[in-house]
Design an enzyme around this catalytic site. Structure first.
Site, PDB file in Angstrom:
ATOM      1  N   PHE A   1       0.699  -1.398  -0.158  1.00 13.61           N
ATOM      2  CA  PHE A   1       0.047   0.030   0.230  1.00 13.61           C
ATOM      3  C   PHE A   1       1.033   1.175   0.014  1.00 13.61           C
ATOM      4  O   PHE A   1       1.604   1.221   0.539  1.00 13.61           O
ATOM      5  CB  PHE A   1      -1.253  -0.291   1.273  1.00 13.61           C
ATOM      6  CG  PHE A   1      -2.306  -0.210   0.761  1.00 13.61           C
ATOM      7  CD1 PHE A   1      -3.040  -0.589   0.437  1.00 13.61           C
ATOM      8  CD2 PHE A   1      -3.085   0.892   1.488  1.00 13.61           C
ATOM      9  CE1 PHE A   1      -4.914  -1.122   0.244  1.00 13.61           C
ATOM     10  CE2 PHE A   1      -4.948   0.860   1.010  1.00 13.61           C
ATOM     11  CZ  PHE A   1      -5.470   0.117   0.224  1.00 13.61           C
TER      12      PHE A   1
ATOM     13  N   GLN B   1      -7.393  14.482   4.154  1.00  7.08           N
ATOM     14  CA  GLN B   1      -6.846  14.011   3.408  1.00  7.08           C
ATOM     15  C   GLN B   1      -8.040  13.705   2.351  1.00  7.08           C
ATOM     16  O   GLN B   1      -8.850  13.549   2.795  1.00  7.08           O
ATOM     17  CB  GLN B   1      -6.722  12.383   3.837  1.00  7.08           C
ATOM     18  CG  GLN B   1      -6.348  11.780   3.392  1.00  7.08           C
ATOM     19  CD  GLN B   1      -5.486  10.498   3.761  1.00  7.08           C
ATOM     20  OE1 GLN B   1      -6.518   9.719   4.174  1.00  7.08           O
ATOM     21  NE2 GLN B   1      -4.250  10.390   4.050  1.00  7.08           N
TER      22      GLN B   1
ATOM     23  N   HIS C   1      -7.891  11.498  -0.954  1.00  2.97           N
ATOM     24  CA  HIS C   1      -7.893   9.911  -1.338  1.00  2.97           C
ATOM     25  C   HIS C   1      -8.036  10.408  -2.345  1.00  2.97           C
ATOM     26  O   HIS C   1      -8.486  11.446  -3.618  1.00  2.97           O
ATOM     27  CB  HIS C   1      -8.910   8.634  -0.656  1.00  2.97           C
ATOM     28  CG  HIS C   1      -7.948   7.979  -1.444  1.00  2.97           C
ATOM     29  ND1 HIS C   1      -8.130   6.959  -2.676  1.00  2.97           N
ATOM     30  CD2 HIS C   1      -8.460   6.642  -0.025  1.00  2.97           C
ATOM     31  CE1 HIS C   1      -8.193   6.408  -2.199  1.00  2.97           C
ATOM     32  NE2 HIS C   1      -7.785   5.917  -0.962  1.00  2.97           N
TER      33      HIS C   1
ATOM     34  N   LEU D   1     -15.491   6.235  -3.527  1.00  5.43           N
ATOM     35  CA  LEU D   1     -13.994   5.730  -3.077  1.00  5.43           C
ATOM     36  C   LEU D   1     -13.416   4.176  -3.809  1.00  5.43           C
ATOM     37  O   LEU D   1     -14.815   3.746  -4.464  1.00  5.43           O
ATOM     38  CB  LEU D   1     -13.693   5.213  -1.565  1.00  5.43           C
ATOM     39  CG  LEU D   1     -12.815   4.575  -1.282  1.00  5.43           C
ATOM     40  CD1 LEU D   1     -11.880   5.832  -1.553  1.00  5.43           C
ATOM     41  CD2 LEU D   1     -12.480   3.914  -0.223  1.00  5.43           C
TER      42      LEU D   1
ATOM     43  N   GLU E   1      -7.269   2.269  -2.400  1.00  8.24           N
ATOM     44  CA  GLU E   1      -6.383   2.164  -3.049  1.00  8.24           C
ATOM     45  C   GLU E   1      -5.673   0.584  -3.443  1.00  8.24           C
ATOM     46  O   GLU E   1      -4.660   0.334  -3.765  1.00  8.24           O
ATOM     47  CB  GLU E   1      -5.169   2.735  -1.762  1.00  8.24           C
ATOM     48  CG  GLU E   1      -3.763   2.975  -2.001  1.00  8.24           C
ATOM     49  CD  GLU E   1      -3.289   3.529  -1.210  1.00  8.24           C
ATOM     50  OE1 GLU E   1      -2.491   3.654  -0.741  1.00  8.24           O
ATOM     51  OE2 GLU E   1      -4.479   4.171  -0.492  1.00  8.24           O
TER      52      GLU E   1
ATOM     53  N   ARG F   1      -0.896   9.575   0.063  1.00  4.45           N
ATOM     54  CA  ARG F   1      -1.630   9.555  -0.692  1.00  4.45           C
ATOM     55  C   ARG F   1      -2.250  10.780  -0.746  1.00  4.45           C
ATOM     56  O   ARG F   1      -2.621  11.514  -1.492  1.00  4.45           O
ATOM     57  CB  ARG F   1      -3.148   9.723   0.590  1.00  4.45           C
ATOM     58  CG  ARG F   1      -4.259   8.148  -0.110  1.00  4.45           C
ATOM     59  CD  ARG F   1      -4.214   7.309   1.620  1.00  4.45           C
ATOM     60  NE  ARG F   1      -5.230   6.355   1.340  1.00  4.45           N
ATOM     61  CZ  ARG F   1      -6.015   5.914   2.068  1.00  4.45           C
ATOM     62  NH1 ARG F   1      -6.398   6.400   2.969  1.00  4.45           N
ATOM     63  NH2 ARG F   1      -6.322   4.708   2.066  1.00  4.45           N
TER      64      ARG F   1
ATOM     65  N   HIS G   1     -12.130  12.483   1.852  1.00  4.44           N
ATOM     66  CA  HIS G   1     -12.019  11.545   3.162  1.00  4.44           C
ATOM     67  C   HIS G   1     -11.616  10.930   4.237  1.00  4.44           C
ATOM     68  O   HIS G   1     -12.359   9.939   4.811  1.00  4.44           O
ATOM     69  CB  HIS G   1     -10.587  10.588   1.851  1.00  4.44           C
ATOM     70  CG  HIS G   1     -10.844   8.925   1.955  1.00  4.44           C
ATOM     71  ND1 HIS G   1     -11.586   8.232   1.585  1.00  4.44           N
ATOM     72  CD2 HIS G   1      -9.777   7.824   2.631  1.00  4.44           C
ATOM     73  CE1 HIS G   1     -11.868   6.636   2.146  1.00  4.44           C
ATOM     74  NE2 HIS G   1     -10.789   6.887   2.542  1.00  4.44           N
TER      75      HIS G   1
ATOM     76  N   ARG H   1      -2.196  10.626   6.479  1.00  7.60           N
ATOM     77  CA  ARG H   1      -2.390   9.384   7.375  1.00  7.60           C
ATOM     78  C   ARG H   1      -2.116   7.989   5.688  1.00  7.60           C
ATOM     79  O   ARG H   1      -2.276   8.543   5.099  1.00  7.60           O
ATOM     80  CB  ARG H   1      -4.096   8.869   7.181  1.00  7.60           C
ATOM     81  CG  ARG H   1      -4.292   7.857   7.872  1.00  7.60           C
ATOM     82  CD  ARG H   1      -5.512   7.553   8.127  1.00  7.60           C
ATOM     83  NE  ARG H   1      -6.475   7.440   7.356  1.00  7.60           N
ATOM     84  CZ  ARG H   1      -7.222   6.697   5.836  1.00  7.60           C
ATOM     85  NH1 ARG H   1      -6.407   5.777   6.372  1.00  7.60           N
ATOM     86  NH2 ARG H   1      -7.140   6.382   5.500  1.00  7.60           N
TER      87      ARG H   1
END
Length: 592
Positions: free
Chosen positions: A121, A235, A237, A251, A254, A285, A350, A385
């Site tokens: 990730f 954040q 995304h 969404l 990821e 991100r 997000h 994050r």
């Protein structure tokens, strides 16, 4: 005679996502009479939307991984504005929380030898995300619900809390709200409250968040007088759907990039080589979101204002096995087969890195008897994050919040004597829209707020736009105090929005004031009038916010200093990074 029903508990947990369920499980396990109050139905919490995986340094595929590397990755992504002790606890305890979840029945994807499979990730040095296809959050909620219900926790569904009630000494004494089905008012008397209310994405026009994410917990804590921190760090995304219009912002996990998806602009160029040539699509991100934003702004966007996310180079059976939810989502919502065509994606609001300031060991807030865990709490993530850290955050700090709340509550002999005047005041505020005629339309105000936040307090900010946004937010609050609604309390979403709107405006002001205060660009906070990080003072301070005499006040607080032995981990990580990288070739998946 009271016009509301009353319930009494040792601990009341507000929110039934991963953090709320884990807190309630722990509180109940330790002998406290515990209730969960949730705005939606049980099982519909926003945690189910966290699809890609839960981060923990198990070292299943990469034996060199450890809590230390996870610690370095998390602090580095957060630009060192994280609370180091919170990160240390998190990285050390996350593996045990995963194994615990497995013992409770969670069915993670497996390696051929039967170990928990892990995928790469963005921003993580190693393959670290434990997953169940691309439905990890759903599996977590299913497992935690099953454990909690059989443990005997009381659940109040479709119940919205609108105010926290304190006693005369300023301690938590309860929570007040209403039942969404029929509008009856409800009071929970309790010794301790755990906020686990999730995020605030619905203040923005384009968001991955579901309808209930209106920032309630942030506003409840603020109204009660608690400290909040780092509210400028929202954040975005990198990958949300951009077409068709009805699903804009939904969404796109990821995990698509974790499984090998590549990002292309309208010219067919793999543009991430310009922004992070080493990590490419698996950069953090904030970097990927800003890269997509710039590609579109500079004229290299796709027809509907995004970029292409392409995974068609993988075999169709692999895509359908690894990413079943994504295949189904695009097939049903966009009439597109992701095994044959690229997805059109763009940034979507997000997650909130900032939130209620908590003690790293106990999740206690600055108000006695009030605790917070999950997205509504602050300290773990800093300025950005890492993907997957949110799900393990829920488990680690949900447990700690439930444990501390139960310990506090069980040490008290009796329920605190709550201030009835606060209850009466909230009752008047809730029912006032029914008594007005010809007032403001809450839907119109909400739409104006979403447009404002999207355009002026979004990915790219400026001092002028932020100052204008703040003035508009204050005007919107004046208008929101004059909303009116028709009909009865039963099934009346317009009435529900009247109160939600006041919470959303509080949160919008927090974000905007904090963004104005931080005169630099760092992590998810970017200002075109201050385009670079400024280490002195901004790299060394958190922004702490509190309501004082009817006004929002912000102060700078030094980031807690990290012990030398933890600083040494960063030097060791740099020295060993190349040596410890194993070949990232994934083994076949064995489900179950």
């Amino acid at each position: 005679m009271e016009r509301y029903e009353t319930h009494e508990y040792d601990v009341v947990v507000i929110g039934a996502g991963g953090a709320g369920l884990r807190a309630a499980i722990e509180s109940s396990h330790r002998g406290a009479k515990t209730a969960i109050v949730c705005k939606s139905l049980l099982g519909k919490a926003h945690t189910v939307m966290a699809e890609g995986g839960v981060a923990a340094a198990l070292g299943t595929l990469d034996p060199a991984d450890s809590w230390k590397t996870h610690f370095v990755d998390t602090l580095t992504a957060g630009k060192f504005l994280n609370n180091w002790r919170m990160v240390e606890i998190f990285c050390k305890e996350a593996p045990e929380r995963i194994y615990e979840l497995e013992r409770w029945g969670a069915l993670f994807d497996r390696t051929p030898s039967g170990q928990i499979l892990q995928r790469p990730f963005g921003g993580h040095t190693y393959r670290r995300l434990c997953h169940v296809g691309d439905r990890t959050g759903l599996e977590m909620i299913r497992t935690l619900q099953d454990k909690g219900i059989h443990q005997g926790i009381d659940v109040f569904m479709e119940t919205t809390i609108t105010r926290l009630i304190k006693d005369e000494d300023g301690r938590m004494a309860g929570a007040f709200g209403y039942v969404r089905e029929d509008g009856r008012l409800i009071l929970f008397r309790s010794k301790a409250i755990v906020l686990a209310t999730g995020g605030l994405g619905r203040i923005y026009k384009i968001t991955s968040n579901s309808w209930e994410c209106t920032g309630d917990g942030f506003a409840l804590a603020y109204e009660a007088g608690a400290d909040l921190q780092d509210m400028e760090f929202v954040q975005f995304h990198p990958t949300g759907m951009v077409w068709p219009p009805g699903v804009k912002g939904v969404l796109v996990t990821e995990a698509v990039r974790g499984e090998g998806g590549i990002l292309l602009n309208s010219q067919g160029e793999r543009f991430m080589k310009r922004y992070d040539p080493e990590k490419m699509e698996l950069s953090s991100r904030d970097i990927v979101s800003k890269a997509i934003y710039l590609e579109v702004k500079e004229g290299r966007g796709t027809p509907h204002g995004g970029v292409w996310l392409d995974i068609t180079h993988l075999p169709p059976e692999t895509i359908k096995r690894k990413l079943p939810s994504m295949w189904e989502q695009f097939h049903k919502l966009a009439d597109l087969d992701i095994t044959k065509e690229p997805m059109e994606v763009g940034p979507t609001t997000h997650y909130m890195m900032g939130g209620v300031r908590v003690h790293p060991e106990t999740q206690a807030t600055s108000i006695e008897g009030l605790y917070a865990a999950g997205e509504v709490a602050c300290g773990l993530h800093g300025a950005t994050r890492l993907g997957g850290n949110s799900l393990s955050d829920l488990l680690v700090f949900g447990k700690r919040a439930g444990e501390a709340a139960a310990e506090y509550a069980l040490a008290m002999r009796a329920l605190p004597k709550l201030d009835r005047a606060q209850v009466a005041q909230e009752e008047r505020l809730l029912l006032a829209p029914f008594e007005r005629e010809g007032g403001e339309n809450p839907y119109a105000l909400h739409s104006e707020l979403q447009e404002l936040m999207q355009e002026r307090v979004g990915i790219w900010r400026s001092g002028k736009a932020l100052a204008e946004a703040l003035k508009t937010i204050l005007r919107l609050r004046e208008r929101a105090s004059l909303t009116s609604i028709t009909g009865a309390r039963m099934y009346n979403p317009g009435w529900h929005l009247c109160r939600d709107l006041l919470h959303m405006l509080d949160v919008a002001e927090m974000i905007t004031r904090s963004a104005l205060e931080r005169k630099e660009s760092r992590g998810s906070h970017t200002r075109d009038d201050y385009p670079r990080p400024v280490d002195d003072p901004w790299g060394r301070v958190n922004l702490v916010l509190r309501g004082e005499r009817g006004e929002m006040r912000i102060r700078q607080e030094p980031v807690p200093p990290m012990p030398p032995e933890l600083w040494q981990l960063f030097e060791s990580q740099n020295q060993n990074q190349n040596q410890n990288q194993n070949q990232k070739k994934e083994e076949p998946v064995k489900h179950g």
